[in-house]
Design a protein around this motif. Structure first.
Motif, PDB file in Angstrom:
ATOM      1  N   LEU A  14       0.848  -1.202   0.000  1.00 19.36           N
ATOM      2  CA  LEU A  14       0.000   0.000   0.000  1.00 19.36           C
ATOM      3  C   LEU A  14       0.882   1.249   0.000  1.00 19.36           C
ATOM      4  O   LEU A  14       0.653   2.187  -0.766  1.00 19.36           O
ATOM      5  N   ALA A  58      -6.701   4.720   0.232  1.00 18.01           N
ATOM      6  CA  ALA A  58      -7.113   3.762  -0.804  1.00 18.01           C
ATOM      7  C   ALA A  58      -7.798   4.474  -1.969  1.00 18.01           C
ATOM      8  O   ALA A  58      -7.576   4.139  -3.140  1.00 18.01           O
ATOM      9  N   ILE A  61      -5.314   6.032  -4.370  1.00 19.05           N
ATOM     10  CA  ILE A  61      -4.693   5.039  -5.258  1.00 19.05           C
ATOM     11  C   ILE A  61      -5.666   4.683  -6.386  1.00 19.05           C
ATOM     12  O   ILE A  61      -5.286   4.581  -7.554  1.00 19.05           O
ATOM     13  N   ALA A  62      -6.946   4.543  -6.039  1.00 17.34           N
ATOM     14  CA  ALA A  62      -7.959   4.188  -7.041  1.00 17.34           C
ATOM     15  C   ALA A  62      -8.123   5.303  -8.075  1.00 17.34           C
ATOM     16  O   ALA A  62      -8.182   5.040  -9.282  1.00 17.34           O
ATOM     17  N   THR A 145     -12.277   4.994   4.031  1.00 17.25           N
ATOM     18  CA  THR A 145     -11.890   3.686   4.559  1.00 17.25           C
ATOM     19  C   THR A 145     -12.067   3.689   6.070  1.00 17.25           C
ATOM     20  O   THR A 145     -12.346   4.731   6.672  1.00 17.25           O
ATOM     21  N   CYS A 207     -14.718   1.724   2.090  1.00 14.88           N
ATOM     22  CA  CYS A 207     -14.305   0.629   1.205  1.00 14.88           C
ATOM     23  C   CYS A 207     -13.706  -0.560   1.956  1.00 14.88           C
ATOM     24  O   CYS A 207     -13.657  -1.668   1.416  1.00 14.88           O
ATOM     25  N   LEU A 213      -3.926  -3.079   1.032  1.00 20.13           N
ATOM     26  CA  LEU A 213      -3.928  -2.728  -0.392  1.00 20.13           C
ATOM     27  C   LEU A 213      -5.212  -3.178  -1.086  1.00 20.13           C
ATOM     28  O   LEU A 213      -5.665  -2.556  -2.045  1.00 20.13           O
ATOM     29  N   THR A 215      -8.092  -2.831  -0.146  1.00 17.26           N
ATOM     30  CA  THR A 215      -9.101  -1.778  -0.025  1.00 17.26           C
ATOM     31  C   THR A 215      -9.032  -0.826  -1.217  1.00 17.26           C
ATOM     32  O   THR A 215     -10.049  -0.307  -1.678  1.00 17.26           O
ATOM     33  N   ALA A 216      -7.812  -0.598  -1.739  1.00 14.10           N
ATOM     34  CA  ALA A 216      -7.678   0.265  -2.917  1.00 14.10           C
ATOM     35  C   ALA A 216      -8.342  -0.381  -4.130  1.00 14.10           C
ATOM     36  O   ALA A 216      -8.937   0.308  -4.965  1.00 14.10           O
ATOM     37  N   ASP A 217      -8.260  -1.705  -4.232  1.00 14.78           N
ATOM     38  CA  ASP A 217      -8.944  -2.398  -5.335  1.00 14.78           C
ATOM     39  C   ASP A 217     -10.454  -2.241  -5.207  1.00 14.78           C
ATOM     40  O   ASP A 217     -11.160  -2.068  -6.201  1.00 14.78           O
ATOM     41  N   TYR A 220     -11.380   1.224  -6.303  1.00 13.21           N
ATOM     42  CA  TYR A 220     -11.344   1.298  -7.774  1.00 13.21           C
ATOM     43  C   TYR A 220     -12.607   0.648  -8.356  1.00 13.21           C
ATOM     44  O   TYR A 220     -13.246   1.189  -9.261  1.00 13.21           O
TER      45      TYR A 220
END
Ligand SMILES: [Zn+2]
Length: 322
Positions: A14, A58, A61-62, A145, A207, A213, A215-217, A220
């Motif tokens: 992450l 997150a 990143i998305a 998050t 999310c 990491l 959570t970023a998916d 997205y």
């Protein structure tokens, strides 16, 4: 006394994925750290925001991934907004809760007279700067998050148009009708999204766990899912096989004195307590027990603080058709 929480373990992947947002300082719009993708065709203006809380990375990143992919929007306009980019820039992996905001919680400043709010705090100034963007939106998705592990959870207001959006999305499985907090208005509560004589709709999605990491998916996936639901991306939206569960908040617990508030044991978010009368927390000498069977615990605070909601309780049922 609180038990001292163990320091969170941040997924190194992450940290490695964190984008440098300075590349968006002078982006394609009139607003700093906002990127717009315009189809050139008539359609809704969708705003997706991340970093309303600076340590909830997150969503950043998305959005960075989405910007680099530059998806072909079939109609309308998509604006991707890194809200509190200054707080994000202060992230310290050794103290990862310390940069939620710099001066004011940016998810409590969206009151009706924000445009003329003279408060000289960075978050209020940034919120005022973003108002024309927010007021031009038809749909807003605010990515957040959580401090504890939990499946994704959508928070919507009580208006019918919020339920309509959640029903059309069909994901995530858990949807909470949440009238808000006593200590200030969230971005999704702003009157543009909540007044009965307006039409714009908004949703907040928690999310998952802050420091994972995956959570970023999920963030997205939430972005793409909204765009598919609004028919702005060609492929059909993938609907969850699980029936959606809508949660009505029945109790919001604010500690009498945070230093004397403690949970009976560690609870993750969206935990269902089967039996009414189960002891879940103590507020000084007051025992807090579940008031009914199958009580859902919503977003228990990691470190309860004075004046802030430490826990909400809710009833879940299947999403009504109408
Ligand atoms: Zn948040």
């Amino acid at each position: 006394m609180h038990p001292v929480p163990t320091p969170p373990v941040i997924d190194q992947r992450l940290l490695d994925a964190l984008p440098d947002l300075e590349r968006y300082a002078a982006a394609s719009t009139a607003f700093s750290h906002v990127v717009s993708i315009d189809s050139g065709l008539v359609g809704p203006h969708v705003v997706i925001s991340a970093l309303t809380h600076g340590n909830e990375v997150a969503g950043a990143i998305a959005l960075d991934r989405l910007i680099r992919e530059n998806p072909a929007i079939s109609h309308g306009r998509l604006s991707l907004c890194f809200v509190n980019y200054r707080a994000y820039a202060q992230l310290d992996p050794a103290a990862p809760f310390g940069n939620r905001f710099l001066q004011r919680d940016m998810n409590r400043v969206w009151h009706g007279s924000l445009a003329s709010d003279p408060t000289d705090a960075w978050e209020v100034r940034r919120a005022r700067e973003l108002l024309p963007l927010i007021q031009s939106s038809d749909f807003l998705l605010d990515l957040h998050t959580m401090p504890r592990k939990a499946p994704p959870l959508a928070l919507i207001g009580p208006a019918a148009r919020h339920r309509d959006l959640a029903r059309a999305m069909g994901w995530p499985k858990w949807v909470m009708i949440d009238p808000g907090h006593a200590d200030g208005k969230r971005l999704t509560d702003y009157h543009h999204f909540s007044d009965p004589d307006r039409y714009a709709s908004a949703m907040l999605i928690e999310c998952g766990y802050h420091f994972d990491l995956r959570t970023a998916d999920i963030a997205y996936r939430a972005c793409r899912h909204l765009l598919k639901t609004l028919h702005m991306l060609d492929s059909p939206a993938r609907v969850s096989p699980d029936p959606a569960r809508i949660i009505t908040v029945t109790h919001s617990l604010v500690p009498t004195t945070a230093a004397e508030f403690s949970f009976e044991r560690r609870f993750d978010g969206l935990q269902v307590i089967e039996k009414a009368g189960t002891l879940i927390a103590r507020d000084g000498s007051i025992e807090i027990r579940t008031p009914y069977d199958d009580c859902v615990l919503l977003m228990p605070a990691l470190l309860p603080s004075d004046g802030a909601t430490a826990l909400r309780l809710g009833r879940a049922k299947e999403f009504p058709d109408q």
